[in-house]
Design a protein around this motif. Structure first.
Motif, short mmCIF file in Angstrom:
data_model
loop_
_atom_site.label_atom_id
_atom_site.label_comp_id
_atom_site.label_asym_id
_atom_site.label_seq_id
_atom_site.Cartn_x
_atom_site.Cartn_y
_atom_site.Cartn_z
N THR A 104 -22.15 -26.69 -82.79
CA THR A 104 -21.29 -26.14 -81.74
C THR A 104 -21.72 -26.54 -80.34
OG1 THR A 104 -22.60 -24.11 -81.77
CG2 THR A 104 -20.60 -24.14 -83.12
N VAL A 105 -22.60 -27.51 -80.23
CA VAL A 105 -22.99 -27.98 -78.89
C VAL A 105 -21.80 -28.69 -78.26
CG1 VAL A 105 -24.47 -29.60 -77.63
CG2 VAL A 105 -25.42 -28.15 -79.43
N MET A 106 -21.34 -28.16 -77.15
CA MET A 106 -20.14 -28.68 -76.49
C MET A 106 -20.01 -28.03 -75.13
SD MET A 106 -17.24 -26.71 -78.79
CE MET A 106 -17.54 -25.04 -79.41
N PRO A 107 -19.00 -28.38 -74.35
CA PRO A 107 -18.83 -27.75 -73.03
C PRO A 107 -18.63 -26.25 -73.15
CG PRO A 107 -17.52 -29.75 -73.19
CD PRO A 107 -18.04 -29.47 -74.57
N GLY A 108 -19.25 -25.53 -72.24
CA GLY A 108 -19.15 -24.07 -72.21
C GLY A 108 -19.83 -23.56 -70.97
N THR A 109 -20.27 -22.35 -71.01
CA THR A 109 -20.95 -21.75 -69.87
C THR A 109 -22.23 -21.07 -70.32
OG1 THR A 109 -20.84 -19.88 -68.31
CG2 THR A 109 -19.31 -19.84 -70.14
N LEU A 110 -23.20 -21.00 -69.42
CA LEU A 110 -24.43 -20.29 -69.72
C LEU A 110 -24.17 -18.84 -70.12
CD1 LEU A 110 -26.87 -21.39 -66.85
CD2 LEU A 110 -26.60 -22.40 -69.10
N LEU A 111 -23.07 -18.29 -69.66
CA LEU A 111 -22.75 -16.90 -70.00
C LEU A 111 -22.54 -16.74 -71.50
CD1 LEU A 111 -20.28 -15.85 -67.15
CD2 LEU A 111 -22.77 -16.09 -67.10
N TYR A 112 -22.00 -17.78 -72.15
CA TYR A 112 -21.83 -17.71 -73.60
C TYR A 112 -23.19 -17.61 -74.30
CZ TYR A 112 -17.06 -19.57 -72.78
OH TYR A 112 -15.77 -19.78 -72.36
N ASP A 113 -24.11 -18.48 -73.89
CA ASP A 113 -25.41 -18.51 -74.55
C ASP A 113 -26.22 -17.24 -74.27
OD1 ASP A 113 -24.80 -20.96 -75.60
OD2 ASP A 113 -26.45 -22.04 -74.66
N PHE A 114 -26.32 -16.88 -73.02
CA PHE A 114 -27.07 -15.67 -72.68
C PHE A 114 -26.38 -14.45 -73.29
CE2 PHE A 114 -28.54 -12.13 -70.08
CZ PHE A 114 -29.90 -12.40 -69.97
N GLY A 115 -25.06 -14.43 -73.23
CA GLY A 115 -24.32 -13.30 -73.76
C GLY A 115 -24.48 -13.12 -75.25
N ASP A 116 -24.48 -14.22 -76.00
CA ASP A 116 -24.62 -14.08 -77.45
C ASP A 116 -26.04 -13.70 -77.83
OD1 ASP A 116 -22.97 -13.98 -79.69
OD2 ASP A 116 -23.73 -15.88 -80.45
N MET A 117 -27.02 -14.08 -77.00
CA MET A 117 -28.38 -13.57 -77.22
C MET A 117 -28.41 -12.06 -77.02
SD MET A 117 -31.14 -16.34 -75.81
CE MET A 117 -30.32 -16.80 -74.28
N MET A 118 -27.78 -11.58 -75.96
CA MET A 118 -27.70 -10.14 -75.77
C MET A 118 -27.05 -9.47 -76.97
SD MET A 118 -26.62 -9.65 -71.74
CE MET A 118 -26.25 -7.92 -72.01
N ARG A 119 -25.96 -10.02 -77.42
CA ARG A 119 -25.21 -9.41 -78.51
C ARG A 119 -26.01 -9.36 -79.80
NH1 ARG A 119 -21.93 -10.50 -82.82
NH2 ARG A 119 -22.50 -12.70 -82.83
N THR A 120 -26.79 -10.38 -80.07
CA THR A 120 -27.49 -10.46 -81.36
C THR A 120 -28.96 -10.04 -81.29
OG1 THR A 120 -27.97 -12.82 -80.99
CG2 THR A 120 -25.95 -12.27 -82.20
N PHE A 121 -29.55 -10.00 -80.10
CA PHE A 121 -30.97 -9.66 -79.96
C PHE A 121 -31.20 -8.16 -79.73
CE2 PHE A 121 -33.00 -13.87 -78.25
CZ PHE A 121 -32.34 -14.59 -79.24
N LEU A 122 -30.33 -7.51 -78.97
CA LEU A 122 -30.68 -6.22 -78.38
C LEU A 122 -30.72 -5.07 -79.37
CD1 LEU A 122 -28.93 -6.27 -74.89
CD2 LEU A 122 -31.19 -7.10 -75.58
N SER A 123 -29.82 -5.06 -80.33
CA SER A 123 -29.78 -3.94 -81.27
C SER A 123 -30.54 -4.26 -82.54
CB SER A 123 -28.33 -3.60 -81.62
OG SER A 123 -28.29 -2.55 -82.59
N PRO A 124 -31.31 -3.32 -83.07
CA PRO A 124 -32.02 -3.55 -84.33
C PRO A 124 -31.09 -3.40 -85.54
CG PRO A 124 -32.48 -1.33 -83.55
CD PRO A 124 -31.65 -2.00 -82.48
N ALA A 125 -29.87 -2.90 -85.33
CA ALA A 125 -28.95 -2.66 -86.44
C ALA A 125 -28.29 -3.95 -86.90
CB ALA A 125 -27.89 -1.65 -86.03
N ALA A 126 -27.92 -4.00 -88.16
CA ALA A 126 -27.18 -5.13 -88.71
C ALA A 126 -25.78 -5.18 -88.10
CB ALA A 126 -27.08 -5.02 -90.23
N GLU A 127 -25.18 -6.35 -88.12
CA GLU A 127 -23.87 -6.54 -87.52
C GLU A 127 -22.79 -5.73 -88.23
OE1 GLU A 127 -22.28 -10.47 -85.39
OE2 GLU A 127 -22.11 -10.58 -87.57
N ASP A 128 -23.05 -5.34 -89.47
CA ASP A 128 -22.07 -4.55 -90.21
C ASP A 128 -22.59 -3.15 -90.52
OD1 ASP A 128 -24.02 -5.25 -92.00
OD2 ASP A 128 -22.67 -6.10 -93.51
N GLU A 129 -23.51 -2.66 -89.72
CA GLU A 129 -24.09 -1.33 -89.92
C GLU A 129 -22.99 -0.25 -89.83
OE1 GLU A 129 -26.00 1.58 -90.88
OE2 GLU A 129 -27.40 -0.11 -90.59
N THR A 130 -22.99 0.67 -90.77
CA THR A 130 -22.01 1.74 -90.77
C THR A 130 -22.50 3.00 -90.05
OG1 THR A 130 -22.76 2.47 -92.96
CG2 THR A 130 -20.90 0.93 -92.88
#
Length: 381
Positions: free
Chosen positions: A258-284
């Protein structure tokens, strides 16, 4: 199979349920023989990592390589994917040389005809990379130190490509992080989705409808060029970073599909989304969805150590917004799929996509609550 064996061949859509016809050992050996490996003596074993590409670890004498059959049902233009990877890795290697930086990345192994990929008689696309030994990767962030090292590597990745024009690479997945397109699909699903599911997801629909301004803001930032287009990674999960097995230090970012044109906000933002919570992405149990501020601070410091000297003020001011953006995008993507009857993401229970959207909803709510605190950390760097 060790962790280092299976992480140098990650794919981007771990939910999609697609498969290929299995090949015989002799067919795989014949494919491998068409690449410029170090020796004619080739042995291999299958790496059971991911759900998109078929991946093999090759042993050629004392050397090891990764061989992949690219899933062209997901990446509909494998030629574009490979040309992007070829240009990006060549640019990185020249950057390392010119700056006298001692760094390693998985390097493309060319075919014997000099191409970056092989198209076989059945129309399948193959590629090969050098293998980086003595490394591991992780499926989730367990410590602030891991967050720092992973963020540093993603920052180093974009720094190594900062002088490569965004016009040099093409989109490998059209509108991948296009919030406007994702919002449009979401609104359409509200109108044409399954009636019982629309009723079931009424609360989630209302939540994400009320945050359409997030899509409007990123569209405005990009249109006005306040936030410049750059070559970015676009899939910044911690599993896409190799770390030294002995020290835990970052080695390199991997999975460049997926390396292609984009913005740093995408990369930093997806780190926030996937790094910050200890819960699984499908946690109930949504009480388990939390924001670990110590992880955020380490993430921010690691990324800033590589990009802080050259990013624009608008990029800096909107890094935290990037986390809200990416969480919003993934939330409506999961919810859209639920409303449409689970046509895209692989599910294991009837409400799986709805559960995924709920974790994103909870996480986005927490980001809104802690936004000021996180922006203060960024301002203090």
């Amino acid at each position: 199979m060790t962790p280092e064996d299976c992480k140098q061949c990650k794919n981007v859509h771990s939910y999609i349920n697609l498969s290929y016809t299995l090949l015989t050992p002799s067919q795989i050996t014949d494919i491998a023989a068409q690449f410029q490996f170090a020796t004619d003596g080739i042995s291999f074993r299958t790496l059971h990592s991911g759900h998109i590409h078929d991946t093999y670890l090759l042993e050629c004498g004392s050397s090891r390589y990764v061989l992949q059959r690219v899933n062209h049902l997901v990446f509909k233009s494998p030629e574009t994917v490979m040309e992007n990877i070829r240009k990006a890795t060549a640019f990185q290697l020249e950057y390392f040389r010119s700056q006298q930086i001692n760094a390693v990345i998985p390097e493309l192994v060319m075919t014997r005809s000099g191409s970056s990929f092989l198209k076989d008689d059945s129309g399948n696309y193959w590629r090969a990379f050098t293998y980086i030994p003595d490394t591991v990767s992780f499926e989730e962030v367990q410590t602030p130190e891991q967050a720092y090292e992973a963020a540093r590597m993603f920052g180093f990745f974009v720094r190594s490509l900062q002088d490569l024009s965004a016009e040099e690479l093409q989109e490998t997945i059209p509108a991948f992080h296009n919030a406007f397109s994702r919002r449009k699909a979401f609104l359409q699903a509200i109108l044409t989705g399954l009636p019982d599911r629309i009723k079931t997801a009424a609360t989630e629909i209302t939540f994400f409808e009320a945050r359409g301004h997030i899509a409007d803001k990123i569209a405005s930032l990009l249109h006005q060029k306040d936030v410049p287009l750059r070559i970015v990674h676009n899939d910044t999960k911690i599993s896409n970073v190799l770390m030294a097995a002995s020290t835990g230090k970052g080695v390199c970012a991997i999975d460049l599909d997926t390396v292609m044109p984009g913005t740093l906000l995408y990369d930093f933002g997806d780190m926030m989304r996937t790094f910050l919570s200890p819960a699984a992405e499908d946690e109930t149990d949504l009480d388990k969805v939390q924001i670990r501020m110590d992880v955020f601070e380490s993430l921010a410091k690691g990324y800033w150590s590589e990009v802080g000297e050259w990013i624009t003020k608008a990029e800096r001011d909107n890094l935290v917004f990037g986390g809200m953006l990416m969480t919003y995008i993934m939330g409506i993507r999961f919810l859209t799929d639920f409303l449409q009857g689970d046509v895209y993401y692989k599910i294991y229970r009837p409400t799986h996509n709805l559960d995924r959207s709920r974790t994103q909803m909870r996480l986005l709510s927490l980001m809104e609550i802690h936004r000021g605190e996180m922006e203060a950390i960024i301002s203090g760097l």
